[in-house]
Design a protein around this motif. Structure first.
Motif, mmCIF file in Angstrom:
data_model
loop_
_atom_site.group_PDB
_atom_site.id
_atom_site.type_symbol
_atom_site.label_atom_id
_atom_site.label_comp_id
_atom_site.label_asym_id
_atom_site.label_seq_id
_atom_site.Cartn_x
_atom_site.Cartn_y
_atom_site.Cartn_z
ATOM 1 N N ASP A 369 -34.531 15.315 13.652
ATOM 2 C CA ASP A 369 -35.224 16.463 13.061
ATOM 3 C C ASP A 369 -35.584 17.491 14.127
ATOM 4 O OD1 ASP A 369 -35.025 15.315 10.585
ATOM 5 O OD2 ASP A 369 -37.090 14.571 10.538
ATOM 6 N N GLY A 370 -36.046 17.021 15.278
ATOM 7 C CA GLY A 370 -36.391 17.937 16.361
ATOM 8 C C GLY A 370 -35.172 18.661 16.894
ATOM 9 N N LEU A 371 -34.050 17.939 16.979
ATOM 10 C CA LEU A 371 -32.820 18.578 17.438
ATOM 11 C C LEU A 371 -32.371 19.648 16.454
ATOM 12 C CD1 LEU A 371 -30.342 18.903 19.221
ATOM 13 C CD2 LEU A 371 -29.308 16.949 18.038
ATOM 14 N N GLU A 372 -32.415 19.343 15.170
ATOM 15 C CA GLU A 372 -32.008 20.330 14.172
ATOM 16 C C GLU A 372 -32.912 21.553 14.206
ATOM 17 O OE1 GLU A 372 -31.861 18.296 10.438
ATOM 18 O OE2 GLU A 372 -30.157 17.036 11.034
ATOM 19 N N GLU A 373 -34.208 21.329 14.439
ATOM 20 C CA GLU A 373 -35.139 22.455 14.572
ATOM 21 C C GLU A 373 -34.761 23.318 15.774
ATOM 22 O OE1 GLU A 373 -39.776 23.103 15.928
ATOM 23 O OE2 GLU A 373 -39.289 21.301 14.778
ATOM 24 N N ALA A 374 -34.419 22.659 16.889
ATOM 25 C CA ALA A 374 -34.034 23.392 18.097
ATOM 26 C C ALA A 374 -32.743 24.168 17.892
ATOM 27 C CB ALA A 374 -33.886 22.417 19.262
ATOM 28 N N LEU A 375 -31.785 23.554 17.199
ATOM 29 C CA LEU A 375 -30.505 24.219 16.957
ATOM 30 C C LEU A 375 -30.669 25.422 16.030
ATOM 31 C CD1 LEU A 375 -28.145 21.122 16.569
ATOM 32 C CD2 LEU A 375 -28.315 22.688 18.517
ATOM 33 N N LYS A 376 -31.514 25.269 15.018
ATOM 34 C CA LYS A 376 -31.755 26.389 14.110
ATOM 35 C C LYS A 376 -32.438 27.540 14.836
ATOM 36 C CE LYS A 376 -33.143 25.851 9.903
ATOM 37 N NZ LYS A 376 -33.955 25.459 8.722
ATOM 38 N N ALA A 377 -33.399 27.210 15.688
ATOM 39 C CA ALA A 377 -34.094 28.258 16.443
ATOM 40 C C ALA A 377 -33.131 28.929 17.429
ATOM 41 C CB ALA A 377 -35.288 27.668 17.185
ATOM 42 N N THR A 378 -32.233 28.134 18.003
ATOM 43 C CA THR A 378 -31.239 28.696 18.915
ATOM 44 C C THR A 378 -30.326 29.660 18.173
ATOM 45 O OG1 THR A 378 -31.280 26.702 20.291
ATOM 46 C CG2 THR A 378 -29.363 28.132 20.503
ATOM 47 N N GLU A 379 -29.915 29.276 16.964
ATOM 48 C CA GLU A 379 -29.070 30.149 16.149
ATOM 49 C C GLU A 379 -29.808 31.427 15.761
ATOM 50 O OE1 GLU A 379 -25.751 29.956 14.937
ATOM 51 O OE2 GLU A 379 -25.758 28.636 16.674
ATOM 52 N N ALA A 380 -31.132 31.307 15.605
ATOM 53 C CA ALA A 380 -31.931 32.472 15.223
ATOM 54 C C ALA A 380 -31.893 33.549 16.306
ATOM 55 C CB ALA A 380 -33.377 32.064 14.951
ATOM 56 N N LEU A 381 -31.550 33.152 17.524
ATOM 57 C CA LEU A 381 -31.456 34.119 18.620
ATOM 58 C C LEU A 381 -30.096 34.814 18.654
ATOM 59 C CD1 LEU A 381 -33.231 32.163 21.495
ATOM 60 C CD2 LEU A 381 -34.087 34.137 20.248
ATOM 61 N N LYS A 382 -29.213 34.415 17.752
ATOM 62 C CA LYS A 382 -27.870 34.990 17.739
ATOM 63 C C LYS A 382 -27.717 35.926 16.539
ATOM 64 C CE LYS A 382 -25.772 30.828 19.716
ATOM 65 N NZ LYS A 382 -24.774 29.749 19.479
ATOM 66 N N PRO A 383 -27.757 37.240 16.743
ATOM 67 C CA PRO A 383 -27.536 38.173 15.641
ATOM 68 C C PRO A 383 -26.195 37.893 14.961
ATOM 69 C CG PRO A 383 -28.313 39.333 17.579
ATOM 70 C CD PRO A 383 -27.997 37.936 18.014
ATOM 71 N N GLY A 384 -26.194 37.891 13.648
ATOM 72 C CA GLY A 384 -24.969 37.638 12.906
ATOM 73 C C GLY A 384 -24.740 36.166 12.623
ATOM 74 N N ALA A 385 -25.626 35.273 13.107
ATOM 75 C CA ALA A 385 -25.458 33.847 12.845
ATOM 76 C C ALA A 385 -25.609 33.583 11.354
ATOM 77 C CB ALA A 385 -26.495 33.037 13.631
ATOM 78 N N GLU A 386 -24.871 32.575 10.870
ATOM 79 C CA GLU A 386 -24.890 32.286 9.441
ATOM 80 C C GLU A 386 -26.088 31.430 9.039
ATOM 81 O OE1 GLU A 386 -21.185 30.551 8.407
ATOM 82 O OE2 GLU A 386 -19.995 32.326 8.929
#
Length: 481
Positions: A369-386
């Motif tokens: 769960d913590g990894l998925e949270e980190a990955l989602k937050a990382t994606e949030a830093l990428k404009p255009g991420a799905e």
């Protein structure tokens, strides 16, 4: 006259402040005569830890010491015979953690990883929280005496660290608090049953003591000087009463660990105890790994978000990443060798190895769960991420992104070009329009194509925030007050 309260006064309230005299827990002269069953207490959980429980554990099939050596996780061992012992029978292995803060940090991570390796090879991991020794303070690696913690703070730290260890190591680990046996010890009993076996010359010769005396103008207090005996007796108690035969610790703990094996040899007349130290986590340039610009890399998600934890490992230099994959993950050496080979080939995608390191370590510490949270937050830093943004994901990056508060009526039907200027994301409307035409203006990671785009109710994530982006790195969180 020495009383039951004398030792607490001398060792910073190290022992119990109870006014009744209780004798030192008797020490058996025969180490093989363990109690048949003992109830072991951690701060929030009671576990049954039978001296015969090891017979029910899976028989060790692999040489755990060899595995650790191949991965660069062994600095020193007290006896090479541990190589043979560890393949013959399941062992109980402990590592100590002093509760100096509410969370363990990256420097403690290797101890947890090695305990997990022992567990994976059929042995029993034991985490000892220093509810007692934490009241004294380990002088190892320190030039000044540690600040004294009040009892309430200390007890809270013990509870928090116990929770972290349990989350990381799971239910197979035994978690103990050494205050459970130290609280009943009087000063006179300590001198009689432990102190008489210690030699001042040997204690003065410990590296942690010598370095402290050389590096500190204030010298070393009797309290800190006694720490090695306190930790040493912990090993005696665990060995004699609970069958724990191996202690592990960082290289700076060698003196404290050998103090324990020496006491076991003198008090219990056996050579059946072993110590193992692991190297400090250093980068290729020789500097210590585990600090960031903001301070310690904490293992608690409440003190450092899984996102920031993940990012720390994602940004490891190429020169260090293979070494850290061996030390900090459970990937096979064959798989790590493949990663290393790929790094040297043309067409290698930068940071692929770092991404694997960050994923493996974050999963170990914070769970899936913590990894998925980190990955989602990382994606949030990428404009255009799905990745669909939610409020929790945006909050995960909040420490690294500036924010601006506005009332709802100030935001609704407000033009995005104007909003990007009023929040400070961009300097002027002309800069905003230029960014939009270049395809670099985003709302909640979705590219904005129209200069007339206005904020609508459904744009506000969970009614709380907006995420504006201008290019890849320039971001602004708009909080709706």
């Amino acid at each position: 006259m020495a009383t039951a309260s004398t030792l607490p006064c001398l060792l910073k309230t190290f022992f119990s402040h109870h006014h009744h005299k209780l004798s030192l827990l008797s020490i058996s002269r025969h180490s093989h005569q363990y109690l048949s069953t003992l109830s072991l207490h951690s701060s929030s959980k009671t576990r049954c830890f039978s001296s015969s429980s090891s017979t029910n554990a899976p028989s060790p099939q692999k040489n755990i010491i060899k595995i650790l050596q191949q991965r660069g996780l062994v600095e020193s061992i007290t006896s090479e015979s541990l190589q043979t012992v560890c393949t013959a029978t399941p062992l109980k292995v402990y590592c100590g953690f002093d509760p100096t803060a509410q969370s363990l940090h990256l420097g403690n991570l290797i101890g947890l990883i090695i305990l997990s390796w022992f567990s994976r090879c059929g042995h029993v991991p034991v985490a000892l929280i220093g509810g007692a020794t934490g009241r004294v303070g380990d002088p190892s690696g320190k030039t000044l005496e540690r600040p004294e913690l009040d009892v309430k703070t200390l007890e809270n730290n013990v509870s928090c660290i116990s929770d972290i260890v349990r989350k990381i190591l799971g239910d197979d680990a035994v978690i103990l608090n050494n205050y459970d046996w130290w609280k009943d010890v009087t000063f006179l009993d300590f001198l009689k049953n432990v102190g008489r076996f210690a030699r001042i010359g040997t204690m003065m010769g410990k590296e942690s003591v010598k370095r402290r005396l050389e590096a500190s103008e204030s010298g070393l207090s009797f309290t800190e000087f006694s720490y090695q005996l306190l930790q040493g007796y912990d090993f005696v108690h665990l060995f004699d009463k609970m069958g724990v035969s191996v202690q592990i610790g960082g290289s700076d703990q060698w003196g404290n660990i050998t103090a324990g094996t020496d006491l076991i040899r003198k008090i219990l007349h056996t050579d059946g105890a072993y110590g193992l130290t692991f190297p400090l986590l250093l980068k290729s340039d020789g500097t210590k790994f585990g600090k960031s610009e903001d301070g310690a890399i904490w293992l608690s998600s409440s003190m450092l978000s899984p996102f920031k934890f993940y990012q720390y490992f994602f940004n490891v230099p190429d020169a260090d990443v293979v070494k850290f994959l061996k030390i900090l993950t459970f990937l096979s050496l064959e798989e790590i060798n493949v990663i290393e080979e790929e790094m040297g080939k043309s067409g290698y995608v930068p940071n692929t190895a770092q991404r694997k390191l960050a994923e493996e370590v974050t999963r170990f510490v914070h769970g899936q769960d913590g990894l998925e949270e980190a990955l989602k937050a990382t994606e949030a830093l990428k404009p255009g991420a799905e990745t669909k943004l939610d409020w929790k994901t945006i909050e995960g990056i909040a420490e690294d992104v500036p924010s601006f508060s506005m009332k709802l009526d100030q935001v609704l039907n407000y033009g995005l070009v104007d909003l990007s200027v009023s929040t400070g994301l961009l300097d002027s409307k002309s800069a905003a329009r230029r960014m939009l035409k270049q395809g670099g203006l985003y709302l909640n990671n979705c590219r904005v194509d129209s200069e007339g785009r206005k904020i609508e109710v459904e744009d506000i994530v969970e009614g709380k925030v907006l995420l504006l982006s201008a290019g890849k790195k320039n971001k602004m969180i708009v909080r709706i007050s």
